[in-house]
Design a protein around this motif. Structure first.
Motif, mmCIF file in Angstrom:
data_model
loop_
_atom_site.group_PDB
_atom_site.id
_atom_site.type_symbol
_atom_site.label_atom_id
_atom_site.label_comp_id
_atom_site.label_asym_id
_atom_site.label_seq_id
_atom_site.Cartn_x
_atom_site.Cartn_y
_atom_site.Cartn_z
ATOM 1 N N TRP A 281 0.793 -1.180 0.121
ATOM 2 C CA TRP A 281 0.104 0.019 -0.115
ATOM 3 C C TRP A 281 0.829 1.215 -0.018
ATOM 4 O O TRP A 281 0.458 2.396 -0.312
ATOM 5 C CB TRP A 281 -1.017 -0.059 0.991
ATOM 6 C CG TRP A 281 -0.539 -0.027 2.705
ATOM 7 C CD1 TRP A 281 -0.487 -1.107 3.334
ATOM 8 C CD2 TRP A 281 0.013 0.879 3.539
ATOM 9 N NE1 TRP A 281 -0.018 -0.672 4.719
ATOM 10 C CE2 TRP A 281 0.330 0.435 4.713
ATOM 11 C CE3 TRP A 281 0.324 2.393 3.142
ATOM 12 C CZ2 TRP A 281 0.818 1.021 5.615
ATOM 13 C CZ3 TRP A 281 1.073 3.053 4.238
ATOM 14 C CH2 TRP A 281 1.020 2.500 5.597
ATOM 15 N N GLN A 282 2.106 1.066 0.576
ATOM 16 C CA GLN A 282 2.841 2.246 0.350
ATOM 17 C C GLN A 282 3.127 2.705 -0.910
ATOM 18 O O GLN A 282 2.898 3.952 -1.298
ATOM 19 C CB GLN A 282 4.172 2.225 1.101
ATOM 20 C CG GLN A 282 5.211 3.473 1.064
ATOM 21 C CD GLN A 282 6.692 3.259 1.642
ATOM 22 O OE1 GLN A 282 6.966 2.381 1.035
ATOM 23 N NE2 GLN A 282 7.047 4.066 2.371
ATOM 24 N N LEU A 322 -1.756 12.770 2.293
ATOM 25 C CA LEU A 322 -1.230 11.254 1.625
ATOM 26 C C LEU A 322 0.160 11.051 1.951
ATOM 27 O O LEU A 322 0.772 10.013 1.902
ATOM 28 C CB LEU A 322 -2.037 10.861 0.385
ATOM 29 C CG LEU A 322 -3.359 10.877 0.109
ATOM 30 C CD1 LEU A 322 -3.776 10.813 -1.125
ATOM 31 C CD2 LEU A 322 -4.023 9.790 1.041
ATOM 32 N N VAL A 323 0.923 12.314 1.769
ATOM 33 C CA VAL A 323 2.275 12.130 1.768
ATOM 34 C C VAL A 323 2.587 11.799 3.024
ATOM 35 O O VAL A 323 3.404 11.041 3.127
ATOM 36 C CB VAL A 323 3.052 13.652 1.571
ATOM 37 C CG1 VAL A 323 4.323 13.575 1.813
ATOM 38 C CG2 VAL A 323 2.791 14.009 0.117
ATOM 39 N N GLY A 324 2.058 12.256 4.266
ATOM 40 C CA GLY A 324 2.298 11.760 5.403
ATOM 41 C C GLY A 324 1.871 10.437 5.732
ATOM 42 O O GLY A 324 2.747 9.591 6.197
ATOM 43 N N LEU A 325 0.840 10.017 4.913
ATOM 44 C CA LEU A 325 0.358 8.517 5.316
ATOM 45 C C LEU A 325 1.297 7.652 4.703
ATOM 46 O O LEU A 325 1.601 6.444 5.000
ATOM 47 C CB LEU A 325 -0.879 8.371 4.382
ATOM 48 C CG LEU A 325 -2.271 8.659 5.279
ATOM 49 C CD1 LEU A 325 -3.395 8.321 4.361
ATOM 50 C CD2 LEU A 325 -2.217 7.929 6.541
ATOM 51 N N ALA A 326 1.961 8.192 3.573
ATOM 52 C CA ALA A 326 2.673 7.121 2.635
ATOM 53 C C ALA A 326 4.088 6.697 3.395
ATOM 54 O O ALA A 326 4.802 5.824 3.199
ATOM 55 C CB ALA A 326 3.226 7.798 1.297
ATOM 56 N N PHE A 331 5.862 9.851 13.174
ATOM 57 C CA PHE A 331 5.902 11.245 12.881
ATOM 58 C C PHE A 331 5.047 11.564 11.648
ATOM 59 O O PHE A 331 4.378 12.752 11.902
ATOM 60 C CB PHE A 331 7.141 11.736 12.809
ATOM 61 C CG PHE A 331 7.401 13.463 12.676
ATOM 62 C CD1 PHE A 331 7.014 14.194 13.928
ATOM 63 C CD2 PHE A 331 7.642 13.856 11.328
ATOM 64 C CE1 PHE A 331 7.196 15.630 13.479
ATOM 65 C CE2 PHE A 331 7.749 15.320 11.336
ATOM 66 C CZ PHE A 331 7.357 16.098 12.267
ATOM 67 N N GLY A 332 5.150 10.920 10.885
ATOM 68 C CA GLY A 332 4.066 11.042 9.574
ATOM 69 C C GLY A 332 2.749 10.894 9.919
ATOM 70 O O GLY A 332 1.895 11.967 9.384
#
Length: 491
Positions: A281-282, A322-326, A331-332
């Motif tokens: 999923w990443q 979504l950048v943080g989720l990926a 911390f993300g």
């Protein structure tokens, strides 16, 4: 007594559900014109009362799991992460209703059903956030979605509103079908619908040298439903039309609360039962983040309608989240939670101004041209709008800058430097349409007489603008709270 203690983690949801039933009865027996004024006021107190109940449960020993199945597997859980999100939803739902009342009264749409539909949507969001079973998750998702379908078509005498409701319903139903099909594949693999069984089968198949096709299909179909709810590319097509056609107060609600709930639920799933499929999923979310940031930012620059511009802006902001989720790191996740809160404050502030301003005769402020000369006719509101849109663009030292800084820092820490670079470039593109708003307010001649919002809405605008403007004074406070919630999520 033991049974009451066993369902204590669900007390906020039970409070909200009983309140909805009571309000429906009260609203039905009251005169329509009276109910339309009284019930929305009670609704705000109910939301704040539910927040107090949530805080009571959070500070007591009543957190944990509830509604055990025969096998001893819980279907519901309240932890620090869900408490953080639920508290945010209740506060922002109350803010949404405060800003909505003058607009609805001006357009003769004020009725008690409007606020009840808000509560039902929030109730669905809270249920799905605490779900520990795919069936409970789906029930909560649909309980959130159906009130939104109705709200989108709330101004049923207007063609655009009816069209918005129909589009949202049809496409939302399709997304739900995709999600249910994905869940059925997971059920076929796990033989159960609980998160525990789901985590077990994901770990089992992810340990294989060659990824399982069935697991990959289940992931794609299930996550597609959530991607639609947050309006990420390529499931974003409905957003501009629905945002433009729905009543503006509904647009403000839809732009914030469902996104908070859906992204938080994604975080819960990806860091919980689906964490074993991280490598699969990443890659998916990295691609989604790039497409969503770029498409949202570029499309927003071509819009002349303010609500369509904000629709594409919300899509771009989802891309930044979504950048943080990926990243898949703690911390993300904390950065995404902080971004959600800051985004909500900015968005509600902008919509409070746009919905509060109106032309002579009650007509809405809809296009950039309607803001012409606002810096001279309503200088205080123009300053507030300038601060909010600059924050939306990520201009330092406003809150929006720190929101993006957090997620890009998380991307760098996770080694996703190209993703952070694309995010920065997308932010530069986003600055164009934000500057266009400022240019229209201060460099164009007024083209129509614009009437200021009511006193209550104006005060709300000042408060939200102040939060955005002075966030740098205590920049770590929100991030620390978000970090505590994220730690509870990944444990």
């Amino acid at each position: 007594m033991d049974y009451l203690l066993s369902i204590a983690p669900a007390l906020p949801e039970l409070t909200l559900a009983l309140s909805v039933l009571t309000l429906l009865i009260v609203g039905a027996v009251m005169k329509p014109e009276t109910a339309g004024v009284v019930i929305p006021v009670f609704t705000r107190y109910i939301l704040l009362g539910t927040l107090i109940v949530l805080m009571f449960v959070a500070t007591s020993s009543y957190t944990g799991t509830a509604f055990m199945r025969g096998s001893g597997v819980p279907m519901f859980e309240l932890n620090a992460f869900s408490i953080f999100i639920k508290a945010s939803l209740l506060v922002f739902a109350a803010i949404s209703l405060v800003g909505a009342t003058p607009y609805l009264a001006r357009h003769k749409l004020l009725s008690f059903e409007y606020s009840i539909l808000h509560i039902l949507a929030v109730l669905g969001m809270m249920i799905m956030l605490s779900a520990r079973d795919m069936i409970v998750l789906y029930v909560g998702m649909e309980m959130m979605s159906f009130p939104l379908y109705i709200l989108a078509a709330y101004a049923r005498d207007k063609q655009k509103s009816s069209e918005a409701g129909l589009k949202y319903f049809v496409l939302g139903s399709l997304a739900s079908c995709l999600m249910v099909y994905g869940m059925s594949l997971f059920y076929g693999l796990a033989g159960d619908t609980s998160y525990t069984a789901l985590a077990g089968v994901v770990d089992q198949f992810s340990g294989l040298e060659k990824p399982s096709l069935m697991l990959s299909l289940a992931l794609v179909f299930t996550l597609s439903g959530f991607i639609f709810k947050i309006s990420a590319v390529p499931f974003h097509m409905w957003t501009p039309d629905v945002y433009e056609g729905a009543p503006s107060t509904v647009t403000a609600f839809m732009a914030v609360l469902p996104k908070i709930a859906a992204i938080a639920l994604l975080m819960s799933l990806l860091n919980g039962p689906l964490v074993g499929a991280f490598e699969q999923w990443q890659v998916m979310f990295m691609g989604l983040a790039v497409l969503t940031m770029v498409v949202g930012s570029l499309a927003a620059t071509a819009q002349n309608n303010l609500k369509r511009m904000l629709a594409y802006s919300s899509i771009a902001n989802v891309g930044f989240m979504l950048v943080g989720l990926a990243t898949g790191i703690t911390f993300g996740m904390a950065a995404v939670l902080a971004y959600l809160i800051i985004y909500a404050v900015m968005t509600f502030g902008i919509f409070a101004i746009i919905n509060g301003l109106h032309k002579r005769g009650g007509k809405n402020v809809e296009t950039f041209d309607d803001l012409s000369g606002l810096g001279f006719t309503h200088p205080k509101l123009a300053i507030c709008l300038m601060v909010l849109v600059f924050s939306l663009a990520g201009v330092p030292p406003l809150a929006g800058f720190f929101a993006k800084f957090f997620v890009f820092t998380a991307a760098v820490q996770a080694g996703l430097i190209p993703l952070a670079v694309i995010g920065v470039l997308s932010s530069v593109i986003a600055a164009y349409y934000c500057l266009r708003v400022v240019k229209t307010m201060y460099f164009d001649e007024p083209k129509a007489e614009i009437i200021a919002p009511t006193f209550g809405v104006t005060i709300l605008v000042y408060i939200l603008t102040g939060l955005v403007l002075f966030y740098f004074v205590n920049v770590d406070s929100l991030l620390n709270l978000a970090n505590k919630a994220a730690i509870a999520l990944v444990l």
